[in-house]
Design a protein around this motif. Structure first.
Motif, PDB file in Angstrom:
ATOM      1  N   ALA A 385       0.862  -1.185   0.000  1.00  0.00           N
ATOM      2  CA  ALA A 385       0.000   0.000   0.000  1.00  0.00           C
ATOM      3  C   ALA A 385       0.898   1.234   0.000  1.00  0.00           C
ATOM      4  O   ALA A 385       0.984   1.950   1.007  1.00  0.00           O
ATOM      5  N   GLU A 388       0.116   4.811   1.381  1.00  0.00           N
ATOM      6  CA  GLU A 388      -0.052   5.013   2.817  1.00  0.00           C
ATOM      7  C   GLU A 388       1.277   5.301   3.518  1.00  0.00           C
ATOM      8  O   GLU A 388       1.299   5.675   4.696  1.00  0.00           O
ATOM      9  N   ARG A 393       3.429  10.275   1.308  1.00  0.00           N
ATOM     10  CA  ARG A 393       2.509  11.370   1.623  1.00  0.00           C
ATOM     11  C   ARG A 393       3.262  12.693   1.730  1.00  0.00           C
ATOM     12  O   ARG A 393       2.784  13.742   1.294  1.00  0.00           O
TER      13      ARG A 393
END
Length: 447
Positions: A385, A388, A393
């Protein structure tokens, strides 16, 4: 292993690997059959089409077994474009339509798309119910209630006639030379037939499917061969379809390729001028170029954006009563004529514009100057993922701050492949490359 079956466009994956196995196709067929036979009555129908992948035989038989085991009567169309299933499901009064295709993906992938009795793709809610039934298993019908299966040889011709009916009866394509690349896929018969019957001189390529060559160095995702052929043959237009013919790229007489945004710009302006563009609105996804939005605003028209995926375009069109939409990738949806994207239908309407205006493709296919756009993909392994991850980010936040007021950034996980797509638009080429590369590097580090 994830239990999630449905993505943004049905169930899709590598053939003979979860979830695209014969066993899962049988279970999915049984679940879909049970979902549409909840009242227990007889006479329920399903139509099944497929593209030209070798694995299509396996999935066609597995789905047929599952569907007939719950009492559904199956009509097998053979190789037909995806939009043909959308057309023929309501025409044949079927409860369900199934298309076996992985669209523009390579031959080793395959997929299953489901259509409701109205010819539109099933809602997320309906897919969720069918998915739950698939994973839980369903009781088969009693022996006397097992369904039947039969081949429908004329399905392609019914679809061809619907296409021609959308083309103004007063128009012909006499004197127009059209190069059509069928990607060795589902439209390898329909596309040349329809164009020839409307009067065009047809140069077909990508019309020799062997089960393995679908989308292989051809079609809407690899237009180099088609562009070369347009120039070599002196064609007036190139129509490059994908493996299931629900998307298209057009090529002008010089060999220059135009994407779905340019085609939508032309159609929106023409439809608005004719008073037939509902609410003066075009529906497109977040991937469509900022240049398209500015073009529409300059003509007093509106752009309504949706998430990526032609199903979301169609859902928005239906809710708002809009009749023209699509994707930059070449899905063009005209709900006055079809229930899903139809590459050949879009190509015919562009040819109508050429005939009616007397202008060459090069004059019609470049309505606006696109804002520079850069898209890069990062492949990741199952179970990961990457979006995440804190470093990803942080990289996205930094890129957004750099682009603030100068462009836009879009990061998303593909709904059809294990890819993270990183796209940005900015008129400063150096800044554009910098922000995309910074996010890509962070994603690659995370995976």
């Amino acid at each position: 292993m994830s239990d999630r079956l449905f993505g943004t466009d049905g169930v899709r994956g590598q053939a003979n690997s979860y979830p695209m196995t014969a066993e899962m196709a049988l279970r999915l067929g049984a679940a879909a059959g049970r979902y549409f036979r909840r009242d227990g009555s007889h006479g329920h129908r399903v139509v099944i089409g497929k593209d030209t992948r070798l694995s299509g035989y396996m999935f066609e038989n597995a789905l047929t077994a599952g569907l007939t085991s719950t009492g559904m009567n199956v009509f097998l169309l053979g190789p037909v474009p995806t939009p043909a299933v959308g057309v023929l499901t309501p025409s044949m009064r079927a409860d369900l339509g199934v298309m076996i295709s992985a669209s523009h993906n390579p031959h080793h992938d395959n997929g299953i798309k489901l259509f409701g009795p109205d010819g539109f793709k099933l809602s997320d809610e309906a897919e969720a119910e069918i998915e739950a039934l698939t994973l839980a298993g369903v009781e088969p019908a009693q022996a006397g209630n097992i369904g039947r299966a039969r081949r429908i040889d004329e399905g392609r011709y019914r679809y061809n006639e619907r296409l021609k009916a959308s083309f103004s009866s007063g128009l012909r394509l006499d004197g127009i030379k059209v190069l059509v690349d069928c990607a060795n896929g589902a439209a390898y018969r329909s596309a040349p037939e329809v164009l020839w019957e409307l009067g065009a001189e047809v140069i077909p390529i990508g019309v020799a499917p062997n089960g393995f060559n679908i989308n292989d160095k051809c079609g809407s995702t690899d237009t180099a061969a088609a562009a070369d052929a347009v120039r070599a043959h002196g064609a007036d237009l190139g129509i490059s379809l994908d493996g299931d013919a629900d998307r298209v790229m057009l090529i002008d007489e010089t060999g220059k390729v135009a994407d779905g945004d340019q085609l939508m710009a032309l159609l929106a302006r023409r439809w608005a001028k004719a008073g037939r563009l509902n609410d003066g609105t075009l529906v497109a996804t977040v991937m469509s170029n900022l240049g398209l939005e500015r073009f529409l605003e300059g003509h007093g028209l509106k752009l309504k954006r949706t998430p990526v995926g032609d199903r979301y375009v169609v859902e928005t069109m239906r809710r708002g009563g809009f009749n023209l939409g699509g994707e930059q990738s070449g899905h063009i949806v005209m709900t006055d004529f079809a229930t899903t994207g139809d590459g050949l239908l879009a190509g015919l309407h562009f040819l109508a514009a050429m005939v009616e205006t007397g202008q060459p493709a090069s004059a019609l296919l470049h309505s606006f100057e696109p804002v520079p756009q850069l898209l890069k993909n990062v492949r990741f392994a199952a179970g990961k993922a990457p979006l995440e991850a804190a470093e990803v980010r942080a990289a996205i936040g930094a890129a957004e701050r750099q682009l603030d007021g100068k462009g836009r950034l879009l990061i998303r996980k593909s709904g059809t492949e294990p890819l993270i797509r990183v796209m940005a638009e900015c008129e400063d080429d150096a800044l554009l490359a910098q922000v995309v590369d910074s996010v890509v590097a962070a994603v690659e580090a995370a995976v």
